[in-house]
Design a protein around this motif. Structure first.
Motif: not given
Length: 248
Positions: A14, A99, A125, A127
């Motif tokens: 990332v 994530d 995160h 995504v």
């Protein structure tokens, strides 16, 4: 898929995440890298961490066996490993980073409710949103019936494969099937479906995050899109400051 990600695609961090880890590490934060990848990829993972200038830390990979692949519960390795780390260091507090592509949010929620006083922050995160938007644009650029044709082809291929004479569903085949299916959340499987509107996909993701974070302390659970956001998190910054202040 695990095998594709491990052997056929170049690992990609990332953007900016190594700088975040380096910043925390320089402040005295210990790093534990926990992955669902099999231990056989350790050399490649270590090379990736070094090449991208991630700080040193303990690495915890999955022990793979036919039995664990077939009978293992999704998320068990991460859950058991992180739980063990927390129990090994009961006086420490932790930041859990994952994530939305896999079941990290659900795993971390279980850990939080079991060890709420040790969890400073859960950082996820996002995504999912980017993948949904990309899939929506891809679908818009394809001719009508394109995805229906793919579905029909795949359905026919699966039917012909399962009906082959003499085919035996062996343990090794089951194990390979398990290796080829990572611990992804069901909403990731729906992202490529052009029949589901983009708005619906994003709303489903938002609802998933809301459900996962239910019952947590205010501010513990955060979804981020850019690594730079983590360096600006006030709770993390305050906890690191207080930890340094109390250190001899």
């Amino acid at each position: 898929m695990i095998l594709q990600n491990t052997f056929f695609r170049k690992a990609k961090q990332v953007s900016g995440m190594s700088k975040v880890y380096q910043s925390w590490y320089s402040e005295g934060v210990a790093i534990h890298y926990v992955s669902n990848s099999p231990w056989q990829v350790y050399p490649a993972l270590q090379e990736f961490l070094q090449d991208n200038q991630f700080p040193q830390g303990s690495i915890h990979l999955r022990l793979v066996s036919t039995q664990s692949l077939i009978l293992g519960k999704p998320g068990k390795h991460k859950l058991d490993t992180i739980t063990s780390i927390l129990e090994d260091f009961p006086q420490r507090k932790f930041i859990l980073i994952g994530d939305s592509g896999e079941i990290d949010p659900e795993i971390y929620a279980k850990i939080y409710h079991q060890y709420p006083d040790q969890i400073i922050k859960i950082l996820i995160h996002d995504v999912t949103s980017a993948r949904a938007i990309h899939a929506d644009r891809q679908a818009a650029s394809q001719p009508d019936g394109f995805y229906d044709s793919i579905k029909k082809f795949m359905a026919g291929e699966l039917a012909s494969t399962s009906s082959r004479p003499g085919r035996v569903n062996t343990s090794s085949e089951k194990a390979m099937d398990a290796m080829l299916n990572p611990e992804i959340h069901e909403d990731q499987q729906q992202i490529m479906d052009p029949n589901i509107p983009l708005k619906t996909k994003l709303e489903q993701f938002e609802q998933r995050m809301y459900t996962v974070s239910a019952g947590m302390r205010y501010g513990v659970f955060t979804v981020f899109s850019m690594a730079s956001q983590l360096l600006l998190d006030p709770q993390v910054a305050e906890e690191i400051y207080m930890s340094k202040k109390s250190s001899p």
